[in-house]
Each structure stands twice: as C-alpha cells, then as structure tokens.
Design a protein around this motif. Structure first.
Motif, PDB file in Angstrom:
ATOM      1  N   MET A 147      26.921  32.070  33.633  1.00 13.55           N
ATOM      2  CA  MET A 147      27.544  32.088  34.956  1.00 13.55           C
ATOM      3  C   MET A 147      26.558  32.539  36.035  1.00 13.55           C
ATOM      4  N   GLY A 148      25.297  32.714  35.668  1.00 16.01           N
ATOM      5  CA  GLY A 148      24.310  33.262  36.597  1.00 16.01           C
ATOM      6  C   GLY A 148      23.968  34.689  36.218  1.00 16.01           C
ATOM      7  N   ARG A 149      22.780  35.141  36.583  1.00 13.97           N
ATOM      8  CA  ARG A 149      22.303  36.456  36.156  1.00 13.97           C
ATOM      9  C   ARG A 149      23.095  37.577  36.834  1.00 13.97           C
ATOM     10  N   SER A 150      23.581  38.494  36.013  1.00 11.07           N
ATOM     11  CA  SER A 150      24.304  39.670  36.492  1.00 11.07           C
ATOM     12  C   SER A 150      23.430  40.883  36.211  1.00 11.07           C
ATOM     13  N   GLY A 151      22.647  41.303  37.232  1.00  7.70           N
ATOM     14  CA  GLY A 151      21.640  42.335  37.019  1.00  7.70           C
ATOM     15  C   GLY A 151      21.932  43.627  37.751  1.00  7.70           C
ATOM     16  N   SER A 152      21.209  44.674  37.387  1.00 10.68           N
ATOM     17  CA  SER A 152      21.472  46.003  37.931  1.00 10.68           C
ATOM     18  C   SER A 152      21.103  46.132  39.401  1.00 10.68           C
ATOM     19  N   CYS A 153      20.281  45.221  39.944  1.00 11.30           N
ATOM     20  CA  CYS A 153      19.948  45.284  41.362  1.00 11.30           C
ATOM     21  C   CYS A 153      20.805  44.326  42.187  1.00 11.30           C
ATOM     22  N   ALA A 154      21.802  43.696  41.542  1.00  5.32           N
ATOM     23  CA  ALA A 154      22.658  42.726  42.228  1.00  5.32           C
ATOM     24  C   ALA A 154      24.030  43.327  42.513  1.00  5.32           C
ATOM     25  N   GLY A 202      30.764  22.371  35.244  1.00  2.00           N
ATOM     26  CA  GLY A 202      30.324  21.162  35.925  1.00  2.00           C
ATOM     27  C   GLY A 202      31.390  20.450  36.743  1.00  2.00           C
ATOM     28  N   SER A 203      32.601  20.988  36.812  1.00  2.00           N
ATOM     29  CA  SER A 203      33.662  20.316  37.578  1.00  2.00           C
ATOM     30  C   SER A 203      33.417  20.468  39.073  1.00  2.00           C
ATOM     31  N   ASP A 204      34.012  19.572  39.867  1.00  6.19           N
ATOM     32  CA  ASP A 204      33.802  19.556  41.316  1.00  6.19           C
ATOM     33  C   ASP A 204      34.697  20.551  42.056  1.00  6.19           C
ATOM     34  N   ASP A 205      35.669  21.147  41.362  1.00  5.20           N
ATOM     35  CA  ASP A 205      36.663  22.005  42.029  1.00  5.20           C
ATOM     36  C   ASP A 205      36.301  23.480  41.998  1.00  5.20           C
ATOM     37  N   ARG A 206      35.040  23.778  41.828  1.00  2.32           N
ATOM     38  CA  ARG A 206      34.598  25.146  41.581  1.00  2.32           C
ATOM     39  C   ARG A 206      35.092  26.138  42.639  1.00  2.32           C
ATOM     40  N   PHE A 207      35.106  25.729  43.917  1.00  2.00           N
ATOM     41  CA  PHE A 207      35.494  26.649  44.984  1.00  2.00           C
ATOM     42  C   PHE A 207      36.833  26.250  45.618  1.00  2.00           C
ATOM     43  N   LYS A 208      37.600  25.434  44.921  1.00  2.00           N
ATOM     44  CA  LYS A 208      38.880  24.984  45.457  1.00  2.00           C
ATOM     45  C   LYS A 208      39.918  26.092  45.349  1.00  2.00           C
ATOM     46  N   ASN A 209      40.609  26.364  46.438  1.00  2.00           N
ATOM     47  CA  ASN A 209      41.600  27.438  46.497  1.00  2.00           C
ATOM     48  C   ASN A 209      42.989  26.808  46.397  1.00  2.00           C
ATOM     49  N   ALA A 210      43.439  26.501  45.182  1.00  2.00           N
ATOM     50  CA  ALA A 210      44.648  25.708  44.982  1.00  2.00           C
ATOM     51  C   ALA A 210      45.840  26.566  44.586  1.00  2.00           C
ATOM     52  N   SER A 211      47.040  26.012  44.793  1.00  2.00           N
ATOM     53  CA  SER A 211      48.269  26.695  44.386  1.00  2.00           C
ATOM     54  C   SER A 211      48.399  26.744  42.866  1.00  2.00           C
ATOM     55  N   LEU A 212      47.942  25.680  42.204  1.00  2.00           N
ATOM     56  CA  LEU A 212      48.001  25.586  40.743  1.00  2.00           C
ATOM     57  C   LEU A 212      46.599  25.301  40.233  1.00  2.00           C
ATOM     58  N   THR A 213      46.112  26.159  39.373  1.00  2.00           N
ATOM     59  CA  THR A 213      44.767  26.017  38.811  1.00  2.00           C
ATOM     60  C   THR A 213      44.864  25.807  37.310  1.00  2.00           C
ATOM     61  N   VAL A 214      44.157  24.790  36.807  1.00  2.00           N
ATOM     62  CA  VAL A 214      44.054  24.548  35.369  1.00  2.00           C
ATOM     63  C   VAL A 214      42.591  24.740  35.004  1.00  2.00           C
ATOM     64  N   SER A 215      42.321  25.670  34.098  1.00  2.00           N
ATOM     65  CA  SER A 215      40.946  26.118  33.903  1.00  2.00           C
ATOM     66  C   SER A 215      40.658  26.432  32.440  1.00  2.00           C
ATOM     67  N   THR A 216      39.399  26.272  32.066  1.00  2.00           N
ATOM     68  CA  THR A 216      38.962  26.853  30.797  1.00  2.00           C
ATOM     69  C   THR A 216      38.895  28.376  30.971  1.00  2.00           C
ATOM     70  N   THR A 217      39.027  29.094  29.903  1.00  2.00           N
ATOM     71  CA  THR A 217      39.024  30.551  29.991  1.00  2.00           C
ATOM     72  C   THR A 217      37.670  31.085  30.449  1.00  2.00           C
ATOM     73  N   HIS A 218      36.582  30.362  30.179  1.00  2.00           N
ATOM     74  CA  HIS A 218      35.266  30.808  30.652  1.00  2.00           C
ATOM     75  C   HIS A 218      35.214  30.880  32.176  1.00  2.00           C
ATOM     76  N   GLN A 219      35.850  29.927  32.850  1.00  2.00           N
ATOM     77  CA  GLN A 219      35.776  29.873  34.306  1.00  2.00           C
ATOM     78  C   GLN A 219      36.526  31.030  34.974  1.00  2.00           C
ATOM     79  N   LEU A 220      37.360  31.729  34.228  1.00  2.00           N
ATOM     80  CA  LEU A 220      38.115  32.846  34.806  1.00  2.00           C
ATOM     81  C   LEU A 220      37.217  34.032  35.137  1.00  2.00           C
TER      82      LEU A 220
END
Length: 438
Positions: A68-75, A181-199
C-alpha cells in the motif's frame, strides 16, 4: 515551480487540519511497542530499518503493508475527519424477486440487527442459498437512512461478480468497486464493494460493514485484514459476517449465544446440497508428478463429459496443475487451466461461464464466487493438507445451484480419507438435516 506547488499542497493540507477536516497521525507508534498505524502490525520481524534519504537518519518502515506504499517512522498519515455527504436522491431497490421463507427470515434478522445495540452478527447460509439477495433489504434500509455501506470480500473475483448485480438492484446508487488497480480508488460512494486489503485505506468510514466469506483465505489467515475491517468501520456500527462455512470459533460463539446469528440451511430453490462421494485414487501424487491423471479420475471425467456436462477439477497446487494440464488437454481438448498468477484468468473463467470450455482445472482460487449452471465437481487429491473442511464444502457448493439442475456429482479423489474430508461431508449432511421454518 514543483517546489512551490509541493509547499502549496502541504499548506492546504495543514489549513484543513487546523479547521478540523483532516488530522495527522504518525505512521508508526512505539507505545507500548512498535506498531504500524495503518495495518496494526507489531511483529518485529516485519519491520525493517534503513538509511532514509528524506530524514537523513535510520528510518524504520512496516513490511506487512508495503504493497500500500511505505509506512515509515518519519512519515505521517493524513486522515479525513469530515462527515460523509450522503446521496440526496432516495435509493431505489429495483430487485423484484421473491425471497423464500428462510431467506426472508435472514433478511429481517439483518434489518433488526442494524436497529439494535448489537455490534456483530452472523448470517450462516449454505452455498447457493441466495445470500446476496438476503442483504438487499438491509442495504436499502441503511442507504435511505443516510448510512454508508461496505461489502468486503477477500477476493477481487467476487468483487467483480457482485458489482453488476448490485448495480442492477440499486440503479440510482453510486457504487465504488475497489481492488488492486481499480479506477475507483478515491471514489466517495454510498455503497462500496471492496477486497479486504483495500480497507487499509479507510478509517471509521462505514456505518454498516458486511464481510462476505469471512472464513476465506487470506482474510482468515492475516491479522492485518481483520484490523483493517475494525479500523474502517465506525465504532458504533454493525459488522455482519456472511458465510456458508464459519470456523469452529465462530460456530461456538453462535451456538453458545455470544454471537447473534441466523441460519439458512436450504438453497433458495429448496433442494438439498449434493453430498460428496469418496473415490480412491491410489498414489495420485506420484501419477500427477509424472504428468498423468489417475485412472479413476480420467474415467470419471470421460463419463461426465460424455453426458455434455461442464466440470470443475480442483487440484491442490499450481505445480500439479501445470504438470497434468497438457495430458488432460490431449485427452479432453476443450480444457483450460487457471490459477492465481494466470494473467488470462478472467478470460478463461468467462469462457467457462459461457460454455465455451467444458473442463476447467483450477486451484482453490475458484472455490467461491463462481456460479455455472449444471457444473460437476471433482477434487484431485482431496486428502492434501491444502484442502480444509471449509474449502471442500465450498467446492462442493458449486454443484446444483440452479433450480432446474439442482443435483449433480461431487467426487473427492483421495489416497486415504482425512478428517477435513469427513468433516466436510458431515457439515453438508448436517445442513441438509436442518429443519426450515415455513
């Protein structure tokens, strides 16, 4: 110019923080021990320290959620605190089907749990019971109560299958589809269907969280995914677990009264689940390693395919699939093989759904979420350790899902019965014996 834009963006973010719309959090905390804020990891072996170019000193980051991107101590993490803006138009439920009495009981149960003080509940419904349709009323009720709804599932294939059905059921509702890789990464929807990783991207965002196939890999093996669900759900919200095969811990909590639950022991068409038969396939590992099929499996495939049926043949590993696929394709030309790393997986599954392929060799990647009318199931090496009770029940559950083809064959080919095989058959028999309230 780039520097100016970068500083302007940071200034804008900071102004939002000062106004209470955003908040800063350290990416890693050290009290009481080193922990990743995003995924909750505390395992020392999953942290790595390196010389950081940005902070010019040794910096530690979490390897557990590095995808999901680097999660570091200086971030720092920047989290939105602004309330979700609900859709203004009423949400319409367009599905006009009729629920069976057992389905209706489950649907009513879920709606009642939303309006209660309960924080967790379980919908325990057999494969092919019509679980998605049972969720519609609870989703509709929540959406029109200005609540944000999440349906999470461990696998992207299931997300892709669910979204078209939900779009048809809720035609006026904005639906986000999230997976790698889905296009809805920043979509703020009323109903979201997601893999658990994306949570891992969310924090206290959802008013109703539905976890489909809660016992499936990788959710059942990965603590960070359970942490992600907890973080993504509001503290006072309901988490509804949905599965045909709850693990022993969840079953014990439900039966002991510690977890409110409803059980649906019949498929929507009312017919019992096909029970698996056990067929001895002597030395199947040795035969498969030589790139051949055990004679018992080959004879069964020939018989079923002559009856113009389609077949799932589950195998325990990619290595075995690759070893036997040329042999199977030579004897049964209309054959394909599919596994998790296959770049053509979606196309092959689509061809099988459409009847263009008669025989599909697959690993456990297709044990759930794929429905093909009239399909028969064989499991090569059902005694292999990779095949758990829940996996075998789910594989058997691919058979007999259609009202006009509610029967079919499920054959476990083995070189010695295992506890998982026996428990899977007993599980199916138990559900078939359950009385259904009319």
């Amino acid at each position: 110019m780039d520097e100016l834009l970068e500083h302007t963006d940071l200034l804008t973010i900071h102004l939002h923080v000062l106004n209470g719309h955003l908040r800063y959090e350290p990416a890693l905390t050290i009290i009481p021990k080193l922990q990743c804020t995003r995924c909750g990891n505390r395992d020392p072996e999953l942290f790595y320290t390196y010389d950081c170019f940005r902070c010019k000193q040794p910096c530690t980051y979490c390897r557990s959620c590095i995808m999901m991107g680097r999660s570091g101590s200086c971030a720092v993490f920047v989290t939105a605190t602004t309330a979700f803006s609900p859709q203004q138009n009423p949400h319409t439920l367009a599905w006009k089907g009729t629920l069976s009495p057992a389905q209706q009981q489950a649907s009513t149960f879920l709606v009642n749990q939303i309006n209660s003080e309960v924080k967790e509940c379980l919908l325990w419904a057999v494969c092919g019971a019509g679980k998605t349709e049972m969720l519609f009323d609870a989703i509709h009720h929540s959406l029109n109560d200005n609540k944000r709804v999440l349906i999470a599932t461990p696998r992207a294939d299931v997300v892709r299958e669910l979204v078209p059905r939900l779009n048809a059921a809720f035609p006026g509702t904005d639906i986000a589809m999230l997976f790698g890789g889905s296009d809805d990464r920043f979509k703020n929807a009323s109903l979201t269907v997601s893999t658990t990783h994306q949570l891992l991207r969310f924090y206290h965002a959802f008013d109703l969280t539905i976890i489909d196939e809660v016992d499936a890999f990788p959710y059942d093996h990965d603590p960070k995914l359970r942490y992600a669900v907890k973080q993504a759900t509001k503290p006072d919200a309901l988490v509804a677990y949905v599965t045909a095969t709850p693990d022993q811990r969840m079953q014990s909590k439900a039966i002991g009264g510690m977890l409110p639950h409803v059980k649906v022991p019949r498929r929507f068409h009312g017919h019992p689940l096909p029970e698996p038969t056990f067929q001895w396939a002597m030395s199947w590992r040795k035969t498969a390693s030589k790139g051949r099929l055990p004679s018992a499996v080959e004879y069964w495939l020939k018989t079923v395919l002559l009856e113009k049926k389609q077949v799932f043949l589950f195998v325990p590993s990619i290595r075995i699939l690759r070893a036997i696929l040329p042999y199977v394709q030579e004897r049964f030309p209309n054959t394909a093989g599919v596994y998790s790393e296959d770049d053509e997986r979606r196309e092959k599954v689509k061809a099988f759904r459409e009847g263009k392929t008669r025989l599909l060799l697959t690993t456990t990647i297709l044990e759930r979420g794929v429905t093909v009318k009239g399909v028969q199931v064989g499991v090569l090496g059902a005694d292999d350790g990779v095949f758990t009770e829940s996996a075998l029940v789910q594989m058997a559950g691919r058979v007999g899902r259609s009202p006009d083809e509610h029967g079919g064959q499920v054959v476990f080919f083995h070189d010695g019965k295992t506890r998982a095989m026996v428990e899977a058959r007993n599980h199916i028999r138990m559900m078939n014996r359950e009385k259904v309230e009319e």
